[in-house]
Design an enzyme around this catalytic site. Sequence first.
Site, PDB file in Angstrom:
ATOM      1  N   ASP A 223      -2.082 -23.160 -43.668  1.00  0.00           N
ATOM      2  CA  ASP A 223      -1.113 -22.722 -44.663  1.00  0.00           C
ATOM      3  C   ASP A 223      -0.913 -21.210 -44.591  1.00  0.00           C
ATOM      4  O   ASP A 223      -1.872 -20.453 -44.443  1.00  0.00           O
ATOM      5  CB  ASP A 223      -1.639 -23.105 -46.057  1.00  0.00           C
ATOM      6  CG  ASP A 223      -0.529 -23.354 -47.051  1.00  0.00           C
ATOM      7  OD1 ASP A 223       0.645 -23.167 -46.688  1.00  0.00           O
ATOM      8  OD2 ASP A 223      -0.852 -23.740 -48.187  1.00  0.00           O
TER       9      ASP A 223
ATOM     10  N   HIS B 104       1.736 -17.922 -46.333  1.00  0.00           N
ATOM     11  CA  HIS B 104       2.787 -17.499 -47.250  1.00  0.00           C
ATOM     12  C   HIS B 104       3.245 -16.108 -46.836  1.00  0.00           C
ATOM     13  O   HIS B 104       2.421 -15.208 -46.625  1.00  0.00           O
ATOM     14  CB  HIS B 104       2.290 -17.525 -48.694  1.00  0.00           C
ATOM     15  CG  HIS B 104       1.980 -18.910 -49.153  1.00  0.00           C
ATOM     16  ND1 HIS B 104       0.750 -19.500 -48.944  1.00  0.00           N
ATOM     17  CD2 HIS B 104       2.752 -19.852 -49.749  1.00  0.00           C
ATOM     18  CE1 HIS B 104       0.773 -20.727 -49.416  1.00  0.00           C
ATOM     19  NE2 HIS B 104       1.967 -20.963 -49.914  1.00  0.00           N
TER      20      HIS B 104
ATOM     21  N   LYS C  97      13.441 -26.839 -48.357  1.00  0.00           N
ATOM     22  CA  LYS C  97      12.562 -26.681 -47.198  1.00  0.00           C
ATOM     23  C   LYS C  97      13.211 -27.225 -45.936  1.00  0.00           C
ATOM     24  O   LYS C  97      14.110 -28.065 -45.974  1.00  0.00           O
ATOM     25  CB  LYS C  97      11.232 -27.394 -47.435  1.00  0.00           C
ATOM     26  CG  LYS C  97      11.359 -28.874 -47.747  1.00  0.00           C
ATOM     27  CD  LYS C  97       9.991 -29.520 -47.994  1.00  0.00           C
ATOM     28  CE  LYS C  97      10.141 -31.004 -48.338  1.00  0.00           C
ATOM     29  NZ  LYS C  97       8.847 -31.707 -48.360  1.00  0.00           N
TER      30      LYS C  97
ATOM     31  N   CYS D 133      -0.960 -21.818 -52.377  1.00  0.00           N
ATOM     32  CA  CYS D 133      -0.038 -20.728 -52.691  1.00  0.00           C
ATOM     33  C   CYS D 133      -0.543 -19.798 -53.784  1.00  0.00           C
ATOM     34  O   CYS D 133      -0.329 -18.578 -53.716  1.00  0.00           O
ATOM     35  CB  CYS D 133       1.346 -21.277 -53.038  1.00  0.00           C
ATOM     36  SG  CYS D 133       1.356 -22.707 -54.105  1.00  0.00           S
TER      37      CYS D 133
ATOM     38  N   ARG E  87      -5.789 -33.827 -53.045  1.00  0.00           N
ATOM     39  CA  ARG E  87      -4.666 -34.469 -53.710  1.00  0.00           C
ATOM     40  C   ARG E  87      -5.048 -35.871 -54.150  1.00  0.00           C
ATOM     41  O   ARG E  87      -5.715 -36.609 -53.419  1.00  0.00           O
ATOM     42  CB  ARG E  87      -3.433 -34.501 -52.796  1.00  0.00           C
ATOM     43  CG  ARG E  87      -2.916 -33.103 -52.508  1.00  0.00           C
ATOM     44  CD  ARG E  87      -1.621 -33.059 -51.765  1.00  0.00           C
ATOM     45  NE  ARG E  87      -1.267 -31.682 -51.455  1.00  0.00           N
ATOM     46  CZ  ARG E  87      -0.257 -31.325 -50.669  1.00  0.00           C
ATOM     47  NH1 ARG E  87       0.507 -32.259 -50.126  1.00  0.00           N
ATOM     48  NH2 ARG E  87      -0.008 -30.048 -50.440  1.00  0.00           N
TER      49      ARG E  87
ATOM     50  N   GLN F 223      -5.067 -27.493 -44.655  1.00  0.00           N
ATOM     51  CA  GLN F 223      -3.727 -27.084 -44.232  1.00  0.00           C
ATOM     52  C   GLN F 223      -3.798 -25.766 -43.464  1.00  0.00           C
ATOM     53  O   GLN F 223      -4.548 -24.867 -43.844  1.00  0.00           O
ATOM     54  CB  GLN F 223      -2.822 -26.865 -45.445  1.00  0.00           C
ATOM     55  CG  GLN F 223      -2.328 -28.125 -46.110  1.00  0.00           C
ATOM     56  CD  GLN F 223      -1.393 -27.784 -47.260  1.00  0.00           C
ATOM     57  OE1 GLN F 223      -1.722 -26.965 -48.103  1.00  0.00           O
ATOM     58  NE2 GLN F 223      -0.231 -28.404 -47.287  1.00  0.00           N
TER      59      GLN F 223
ATOM     60  N   HIS G 222       6.832 -20.344 -48.001  1.00  0.00           N
ATOM     61  CA  HIS G 222       5.653 -21.190 -47.807  1.00  0.00           C
ATOM     62  C   HIS G 222       5.852 -21.893 -46.466  1.00  0.00           C
ATOM     63  O   HIS G 222       6.937 -22.434 -46.215  1.00  0.00           O
ATOM     64  CB  HIS G 222       5.553 -22.269 -48.885  1.00  0.00           C
ATOM     65  CG  HIS G 222       5.681 -21.794 -50.299  1.00  0.00           C
ATOM     66  ND1 HIS G 222       4.676 -21.966 -51.231  1.00  0.00           N
ATOM     67  CD2 HIS G 222       6.705 -21.190 -50.959  1.00  0.00           C
ATOM     68  CE1 HIS G 222       5.078 -21.495 -52.403  1.00  0.00           C
ATOM     69  NE2 HIS G 222       6.303 -21.021 -52.264  1.00  0.00           N
TER      70      HIS G 222
END
Length: 620
Positions: free
Chosen positions: A368, A370, A449, A319, A348, A366, A495
Site C-alpha cells: 500500500d 499513499h 479508482k 491510509c 477485514r 497490502q 491511494h
Amino acid sequence: MKLDKGTNLLEYVKKNKLKDIVAAKVNGKVVDLDITLDSDSDVEFIDVNSKEGLDILRHSAAHIMAQAIQKLFPDAKFAIGPAIENGFYYDIDVGRTLGEDDLKKIEKEMKKIVGANYPFKRRELSKQEAVEYFKQKGDEYKVEIIEDIDDDVVSFYTQGDFTDLCRGPHIPSTGYLKYFKLLSVAGAYFKGDENRPMLQRVYGAAFATKQQLDNYLRFLKEVKKRDHRKLGKQLDLFSITDEVGPGLIIWHPKGAMLRYLIEDFERKEHLKRGYEFVKGPEILRTDLWKRSGHFDHYRENMYFTEIDNQSFGIKPMNCLGHIMVYKSKKRSYRELPKRYFELGVVHRHEKSGVLHGLLRVREFTQDDAHIFCRPDQLNDEIIGVLNFVQDVMGLFGFEYDLEISTRPENSIGTDEQWELATNALINALKSTGKKYDINEGDGAFYGPKIDVKLKDAIGRSWQCATIQCDFTLPERFNLTYIDEDGKEKQPVMVHRVILGSIERFIAILIENYEGDFPLWIAPVQVRVIPVSVKHEEYANKVYERLKDSGVRVEFESRNETLSKKIRFGETDKIPYLVIVGDKEIENNNIAVRKRKEGDLGCFSIDEFVKHIEEEVSSRR
C-alpha cells in the site's frame, strides 16, 4: 420487427424455423415466447447465443435441476436458483449432505426431464395465494422470499409436475436445454447470513452448443489442476486450519521465502521510484475511523476491540497511518509529492462463505502507498503509478485491462470533488493512450479508482492493482501545505496498490505458473542429490558451496533410489537438480538437470553458480 396483433410468437418462431430463439422483447419488455400479441408490436427475438439468451437458458436449467431434485428428494425445500456466469445454481435443503453419486443421479433425472420436453407455463397469483401455496408444501424459504416481495401479484412457472416462484422468462420447453453438466456442491447460508440455516448450493454449467460446454469443462479441468490450495499443500507453501481459524494463513518456510522474495522486490522497486517507507499501527482509535468515514461506510468489514474503556478499530486499510505521518509537521509545496509506502497488515471481516484459500482471507498484507501531491502534480503522479503497474505486470508476463470505477451510492464528499477526481483519472489514462472501460458505481466510498484486471495463463481475469484519487480525506483531516504564495492549500491524496494483497497475488502466481515459479522467485532453486550414501560427503560440500554463493539450495537426504529422488524433485517443482555420483566426484564437478528440459550436462560449481546468477538477473 413489427408483428401484428394476434401473432403467437412461439408459432411464428417455429413456422420461420428460428431454431436458436428462446425468448423475445415486445415493445422493449422481455417475455416468454408462448404469448399472443394483444396489439401490433415491435418484437426483437432473443437468440440463445446472446448473453440474454444464455441467461434465460441457464436460469431454466436451474428450474429443471430443481424438478429433478424434487423427484429424487420429495421433501426438498428450495431457496433461490439464478443463472450465473457459465451456468447456474440452486440453494436447497434436502435434509442431508449431497455427494458425487447424488449429482450423477440428479443429472440423469434432468436428462429425462429434458427428453420429456415439458413446456414452461406461466401463471400469476396474488402474493397471499403464493404464500399459502408454499406453506402447504412446507417450504419456509420460499414463504420468506415471497413475503419480502413488494408486489401484490407474483408469477409462477410450471414444467411437468414442478412449480416454482419465478419472475421469468424461460425457454419454451425443457427440451431446449441440451448441453449441461452438474459440477459441485458447496455450503451457502440462506440469504448469505451466517446466522441463518446452511443450505447446499448445487452448481451446474449450461451452454448453447456442445463445443462450448466441452471447452468449458476442459477449462475447469485446467483450473482444478492449477488450484493454489492443492499446489500450496503439495509444495508445502502454506496451510489453513480450523484450529487457527478460517481465513488466517500459516506460512511454511517455502511459502514464507516466496513472500520474502516478492516483498523484497517490491521494496527495491519502490525505493527506485522515490517512495519512503513508513509503518502505521494495526489498531487506531475508533474516533479516527469515524472521522475518515470508515465507521459509517465500511464498518461491516471491520473488527473492533476495547482497551481501557476506549474503542479501537483494527485497520482494514493503511491510509490513516499515512495521513498521520503527513500531518506530523507542516509541509511546503517544495516537499511535494510525498510518496509513503508500507507493506501493511490489514484485517477485514469477511463472511466465512466467501473465504477462498489465499484469494479471500481475513488477514492479509497490502503493498500500500499513499501519494500526497499538489493538484498540478496529480496527472504526473497517476501516470507514474500506471507506468509502475506496467513495469511490474510486464515482468511477471501479465497482460491486463483497465476500468474506471465511479461514485457509489454509499460515499462521502461533494459532487465537485468527485468530478475533479474522476476527470483526473480519465485525463491521465487519455494522456497515456491506454484503453479503459467505465464501471459505474463501484468506486471506493471516498473516491473513484482505476482498477487493473490482469489476465493469467488460462485467460482468467483478476483484480489486483488499483489507483484511487481522493479529495475528501485530505479535507476531513485538514491536510495542508504552504504554497509558494505563502497560503495554506489542500493536497490531493492518491491511494494505490501495485500487487494488491500479497496473499492474493501469490495465489494468482501459483495458479498462473502451476507452481513452476521463475527461478528468481522460486523458494528453492536447486536440490542437491547424492546418488547413494557414499556420495553424501561430496554432495554436502557442493550444498555448502552453493549456499555460500547465495543460491537457495536444499539437500536430498531420503534413502531412496536415484530415479525416485529425481521424481521427487519433479513433483516438488524444483527448477534445478544437481546430481552427484562417482563420476562427478572424480572430475570435481556436478551433473545438472533442469526441470522440463532434462539433463544439461556437467558443470563446475563456479560455472553453475554463474549460470544461476545470469538466469536470476534476467528474471526469466
